[in-house]
Design a protein around this motif. Structure first.
Motif, PDB file in Angstrom:
ATOM      1  N   SER A  98       3.415   6.653   1.403  1.00 28.56           N
ATOM      2  CA  SER A  98       3.570   7.981   2.006  1.00 28.56           C
ATOM      3  C   SER A  98       3.017   7.998   3.426  1.00 28.56           C
ATOM      4  CB  SER A  98       2.843   9.040   1.158  1.00 28.56           C
ATOM      5  OG  SER A  98       1.447   8.916   1.328  1.00 28.56           O
TER       6      SER A  98
ATOM      7  N   TYR B 190      -6.726   1.553 -11.352  1.00 27.50           N
ATOM      8  CA  TYR B 190      -7.871   2.205 -11.992  1.00 27.50           C
ATOM      9  C   TYR B 190      -7.988   1.712 -13.434  1.00 27.50           C
ATOM     10  CZ  TYR B 190      -8.290   5.784  -8.318  1.00 27.50           C
ATOM     11  OH  TYR B 190      -8.490   6.449  -7.146  1.00 27.50           O
TER      12      TYR B 190
ATOM     13  N   GLY C 103       0.786  -1.240   0.000  1.00 28.83           N
ATOM     14  CA  GLY C 103       0.000   0.000   0.000  1.00 28.83           C
ATOM     15  C   GLY C 103       0.816   1.287   0.000  1.00 28.83           C
ATOM     16  N   ASP C 104       0.098   2.378   0.120  1.00 30.11           N
ATOM     17  CA  ASP C 104       0.588   3.762   0.084  1.00 30.11           C
ATOM     18  C   ASP C 104       1.871   3.953   0.909  1.00 30.11           C
ATOM     19  OD1 ASP C 104       0.894   6.496   0.148  1.00 30.11           O
ATOM     20  OD2 ASP C 104      -1.106   6.913   0.987  1.00 30.11           O
TER      21      ASP C 104
ATOM     22  N   HIS D  64       1.873   6.502  -8.205  1.00 31.12           N
ATOM     23  CA  HIS D  64       1.623   6.107  -6.819  1.00 31.12           C
ATOM     24  C   HIS D  64       2.898   5.491  -6.259  1.00 31.12           C
ATOM     25  CE1 HIS D  64      -0.674   3.332  -3.841  1.00 31.12           C
ATOM     26  NE2 HIS D  64      -0.732   4.566  -3.385  1.00 31.12           N
TER      27      HIS D  64
ATOM     28  N   ASN E  79      -7.379  -2.783   9.913  1.00 34.72           N
ATOM     29  CA  ASN E  79      -7.536  -1.803   8.845  1.00 34.72           C
ATOM     30  C   ASN E  79      -6.919  -2.274   7.541  1.00 34.72           C
ATOM     31  OD1 ASN E  79      -5.012  -1.720  10.050  1.00 34.72           O
ATOM     32  ND2 ASN E  79      -4.640   0.363   9.393  1.00 34.72           N
TER      33      ASN E  79
ATOM     34  N   GLU F  96      -6.916  11.819  16.499  1.00 33.16           N
ATOM     35  CA  GLU F  96      -7.214  12.103  15.089  1.00 33.16           C
ATOM     36  C   GLU F  96      -6.041  11.735  14.196  1.00 33.16           C
ATOM     37  OE1 GLU F  96      -7.831  14.248  17.543  1.00 33.16           O
ATOM     38  OE2 GLU F  96     -10.025  14.084  17.528  1.00 33.16           O
TER      39      GLU F  96
ATOM     40  N   ALA G 145      -5.840   7.985  13.919  1.00 34.59           N
ATOM     41  CA  ALA G 145      -6.899   7.441  13.048  1.00 34.59           C
ATOM     42  C   ALA G 145      -6.557   7.719  11.591  1.00 34.59           C
ATOM     43  CB  ALA G 145      -8.246   8.057  13.408  1.00 34.59           C
ATOM     44  N   ASP G 146      -6.055   8.908  11.305  1.00 31.30           N
ATOM     45  CA  ASP G 146      -5.705   9.222   9.918  1.00 31.30           C
ATOM     46  C   ASP G 146      -4.589   8.309   9.429  1.00 31.30           C
ATOM     47  OD1 ASP G 146      -7.584  11.120  10.187  1.00 31.30           O
ATOM     48  OD2 ASP G 146      -6.251  12.856  10.029  1.00 31.30           O
TER      49      ASP G 146
ATOM     50  N   ARG H 106      -9.836  13.597   1.923  1.00 32.70           N
ATOM     51  CA  ARG H 106      -9.048  12.378   1.818  1.00 32.70           C
ATOM     52  C   ARG H 106      -9.869  11.269   2.467  1.00 32.70           C
ATOM     53  NH1 ARG H 106      -3.653  11.296   4.535  1.00 32.70           N
ATOM     54  NH2 ARG H 106      -2.528  10.049   2.994  1.00 32.70           N
ATOM     55  N   LEU H 107      -9.986  10.136   1.814  1.00 26.82           N
ATOM     56  CA  LEU H 107     -10.919   9.105   2.287  1.00 26.82           C
ATOM     57  C   LEU H 107     -10.187   7.848   2.755  1.00 26.82           C
ATOM     58  CD1 LEU H 107     -13.630   9.194  -0.564  1.00 26.82           C
ATOM     59  CD2 LEU H 107     -13.617  10.464   1.601  1.00 26.82           C
TER      60      LEU H 107
ATOM     61  N   LEU I  13      -3.982   5.303  10.462  1.00 24.88           N
ATOM     62  CA  LEU I  13      -4.506   3.955  10.262  1.00 24.88           C
ATOM     63  C   LEU I  13      -5.344   3.838   8.994  1.00 24.88           C
ATOM     64  CD1 LEU I  13      -5.757   2.740  13.776  1.00 24.88           C
ATOM     65  CD2 LEU I  13      -3.849   1.826  12.445  1.00 24.88           C
ATOM     66  N   TYR I  14      -6.135   4.858   8.705  1.00 23.38           N
ATOM     67  CA  TYR I  14      -7.201   4.665   7.709  1.00 23.38           C
ATOM     68  C   TYR I  14      -7.092   5.484   6.436  1.00 23.38           C
ATOM     69  CZ  TYR I  14      -9.469   2.260  11.574  1.00 23.38           C
ATOM     70  OH  TYR I  14      -9.745   1.396  12.582  1.00 23.38           O
ATOM     71  N   LEU I  15      -6.514   6.668   6.485  1.00 21.00           N
ATOM     72  CA  LEU I  15      -6.555   7.518   5.277  1.00 21.00           C
ATOM     73  C   LEU I  15      -5.408   7.175   4.335  1.00 21.00           C
ATOM     74  CD1 LEU I  15      -7.650  11.050   6.509  1.00 21.00           C
ATOM     75  CD2 LEU I  15      -9.002   9.023   5.969  1.00 21.00           C
ATOM     76  N   ARG I  16      -5.697   7.203   3.049  1.00 21.51           N
ATOM     77  CA  ARG I  16      -4.699   6.824   2.055  1.00 21.51           C
ATOM     78  C   ARG I  16      -4.726   7.794   0.883  1.00 21.51           C
ATOM     79  NH1 ARG I  16      -3.518   4.339   5.768  1.00 21.51           N
ATOM     80  NH2 ARG I  16      -3.335   2.081   6.053  1.00 21.51           N
ATOM     81  N   ASP I  17      -3.545   8.030   0.317  1.00 27.70           N
ATOM     82  CA  ASP I  17      -3.527   8.649  -1.006  1.00 27.70           C
ATOM     83  C   ASP I  17      -4.043   7.576  -1.959  1.00 27.70           C
ATOM     84  OD1 ASP I  17      -2.508  10.991  -0.166  1.00 27.70           O
ATOM     85  OD2 ASP I  17      -0.446  10.594  -0.786  1.00 27.70           O
ATOM     86  N   ASN I  18      -4.889   7.978  -2.887  1.00 33.63           N
ATOM     87  CA  ASN I  18      -5.491   6.971  -3.769  1.00 33.63           C
ATOM     88  C   ASN I  18      -5.512   7.528  -5.182  1.00 33.63           C
ATOM     89  OD1 ASN I  18      -6.891   4.689  -4.584  1.00 33.63           O
ATOM     90  ND2 ASN I  18      -8.882   5.473  -3.906  1.00 33.63           N
ATOM     91  N   PRO I  19      -4.320   7.918  -5.686  1.00 33.82           N
ATOM     92  CA  PRO I  19      -4.316   8.660  -6.953  1.00 33.82           C
ATOM     93  C   PRO I  19      -4.590   7.773  -8.160  1.00 33.82           C
ATOM     94  CG  PRO I  19      -2.078   8.194  -6.286  1.00 33.82           C
ATOM     95  CD  PRO I  19      -2.970   7.677  -5.181  1.00 33.82           C
ATOM     96  N   LYS I  20      -5.147   8.417  -9.172  1.00 26.93           N
ATOM     97  CA  LYS I  20      -5.278   7.782 -10.487  1.00 26.93           C
ATOM     98  C   LYS I  20      -4.074   8.288 -11.258  1.00 26.93           C
ATOM     99  CE  LYS I  20      -8.746   7.202 -14.107  1.00 26.93           C
ATOM    100  NZ  LYS I  20     -10.142   7.450 -14.465  1.00 26.93           N
TER     101      LYS I  20
END
Ligand code: FAD
Ligand code: ZN
Lengths: 93, 427
Positions: A24, B313, A21-22, A56, B422, A40, A43-44, B260-261, A46-53
């Motif tokens: 970064s 993608y 995975g990411d 990467h 996760n 916060e 949590a970020d 950011r998700l 653990l869960y937030l990811r860069d998800n570029p098209k």
């Protein structure tokens, strides 16, 4: 089939590798002796990811080879791989 | 046929309209939905013309009286995951938030063809979920007991009962994956995926919704923390409220609004064999092998498995995942050996970090997010549109989707069916 150029073993098929995975994502606080992370921040992490098209930076592990962790830069649409480095040199995380 | 001059007496599908059109050589069928030019402003703009976006627009118009609505689709209706999935519809979830939401969706499926006046070919043929050993059966029994407690149907089948239901599974003593037993949800099944998109599109259009194809959203207009419109390949469009329902592109579209998700986009492939005579009248699933097999109405054997395994993608997969699916299918159903693989394809999947979807308000006022469908968004389609419409109309979640909030990842209320961490490859 992706061909990934492991800097230690050469060009190998993708099913020798595991995906991490990411690259970064950084561990927040704690580990490197700085202030502990806030809820916060943690949590970020653990869960937030860069998800570029597109380009990467991502971790791979050469599971059925040298077992080293690598950082590859790959296009998520064309699957072109621009670079593969050892995570200890090239990693951002 | 153009504009709003559609004659709905011809358009209503029935045995009479079919007979009338047959006599006229089928030359008189009008388009199923109009092709309007975008207006300058709508009360609600939905981004994404997949099943979820279209269902949202339909229920906004039908149940909430909001008809000044546009659905903006980058490509064509049915070109996304709606038209690429393996069409399994079920509600056999363990956690209450998932169970009640998917059960609500399943109940909508049961009346959907009638409601839409479009045959979505929902076939309640069950899902035979195999267990290969005692431990697997214990886990499955626990899940089904939870289902029963929630008022959802389920049954456990012994090895002999599975043999009667699916005689072609390998029951020989040397079977590579012996069948121990199976769980079944009798009310689950499959549906015709394209028909779901077309049926919702046509029904929403009939209620006044503008469906605008070839219209890619490229940015948002946001002022004082509130969304006021979208920028598109066909110009700027003002909006009172905006709902995002773009599945695999959730991350890229949300990023245009600075969000950011907790989502990674991954590739999932599926494939069909050449058509053969009917032999499989249910869906066979092996969670252990991560495999699902059914037979389409055309006779093809439809197979799907796990993700290719890295962010993508590309809508086009690579060989290892296909090999896994085919080899496991042949091991379970030896009669598939020798069949030719006819087609393979892929779709880009919005994988959340806990496997549950996000149907939620966002930190930006009047901007709403519907995404994170992982492997399972097709079955959710009517339910997803139903609760998303309610969330948008009331600017507050419906009790059925309160648990699917975006902030659950910060508050620690994640919804992991398997109780593990996760990882972006859960269901
Ligand atoms: C191989 C495969 C098998 C699957 N099997 C099952 C299954 O058996 N059961 C099940 O329940 N689910 C299954 N799924 C998952 C299911 O298909 C999806 O979760 C669901 O279809 C997603 O919702 P949707 O239909 O609205 O998505 P889509 O049909 O993908 O709709 C999203 C739309 O948004 C559009 N879009 C994207 N970006 C923009 C933009 N910037 N502007 C305008 N429009 C945009 C896209 O073009 C697309 O048409 C499967 C998926 C795949 C790929
Ligand atoms: Zn190596």
């Amino acid at each position: 089939m992706l061909l990934i150029s492991c800097p230690f073993c050469g060009e190998r098929p993708e099913d020798e590798f595991g995906f991490g995975g990411d690259a970064s994502v950084r561990h927040q606080g704690g580990g490197d002796g700085t202030e502990p992370a806030s809820v916060e921040q943690y949590a970020d992490y653990l869960y937030l990811r860069d998800n570029p098209k597109g380009r990467h930076a991502e971790y791979w592990v050469h599971r059925y080879g040298c077992r080293r962790w690598l950082v590859a830069e790959r296009d998520t649409v064309t699957h072109e791989i621009f670079s593969v480095k050892s995570a200890s040199e090239g990693g951002t995380g | 046929m153009t504009g709003s001059n559609l004659d709905w007496t011809i358009v209503r599908y029935s045995v009479f309209s079919l007979a009338r059109q047959a006599l006229a050589g089928h030359a008189g069928w009008p388009e199923a939905w109009r092709k309007p030019e975008p207006k300058r402003r709508y009360d609600v703009v939905i981004i994404g013309g997949g099943g979820h976006g279209l269902a949202t627009a339909y229920y906004l118009a039908k149940l909430h009286g909001i008809t000044n609505v546009a659905v903006l689709e980058r490509g064509w209706i049915g070109g996304g995951n709606t038209g690429r999935n393996t069409t399994i519809v079920r509600s056999n979830y363990f956690l209450k938030d998932n169970a009640f939401f998917y059960e609500h969706a399943l109940k909508l499926w049961e009346g959907l063809s009638l409601d839409l006046n479009f045959n979505v070919m929902f076939s309640q043929r069950g899902n035979i979920i195999l267990t290969h050993d005692f431990g697997g059966a214990e886990g499955a029994t626990m899940r089904y007991n939870a289902l029963r407690l929630n008022g959802i149907d389920g049954e456990f089948l012994t090895r002999e009962e599975v043999r009667r239901r699916v005689p072609d599974l390998d029951f020989s003593p040397t079977a590579r994956f012996p069948v121990f037993g199976a769980m079944n949800q009798p009310r689950s099944g499959v549906a015709r995926h394209d028909a779901v998109a077309w049926g919702f599109a046509r029904a929403a259009d009939r209620r006044g919704v503008d469906i605008i194809e070839n219209c890619e959203v490229t940015g948002f207009d946001i002022a004082n923390g509130q969304v006021t419109g979208v920028r598109t390949s066909r110009g700027e469009i003002g909006a009172g409220k905006v709902g995002i329902a773009v599945a695999g592109h959730s991350g890229t579209v949300a990023a245009m609004a600075g969000l950011r998700l907790p989502i990674e986009t991954h590739l999932l492939q599926a494939m069909v064999s050449e058509p053969v005579k009917p032999f499989l009248d249910t869906v066979v699933i092996s969670p252990g092998l991560h495999l699902y097999v059914s037979q389409t109405d055309k006779g093809e054997v439809l197979m799907g498995g796990a993700l290719d395994g890295y962010n993508s993608y590309s809508q086009r997969g690579t060989w290892p995942a296909i090999e896994d699916v085919v080899s496991a299918s042949v091991a379970l159903l030896p009669r598939l050996r020798g069949l030719k693989l006819m087609r393979t394809w892929g779709g880009v999947m919005d994988m959340t970090m806990d496997g549950a979807p996000i149907i939620s308000k966002t930190p930006i006022q009047h901007l709403y997010l519907n995404g994170g469908w992982c492997y399972g968004g097709f079955k959710a389609t009517p339910g997803s549109g139903w609760v998303f419409a309610s969330t948008i109309a009331n600017d507050a979640p419906h009790p059925l989707n309160e648990g699917f909030s975006l902030d659950r990842f910060r508050s620690g209320r994640t919804l992991t069916e398997r109780g593990v961490g996760n990882l972006p490859h859960h269901h």
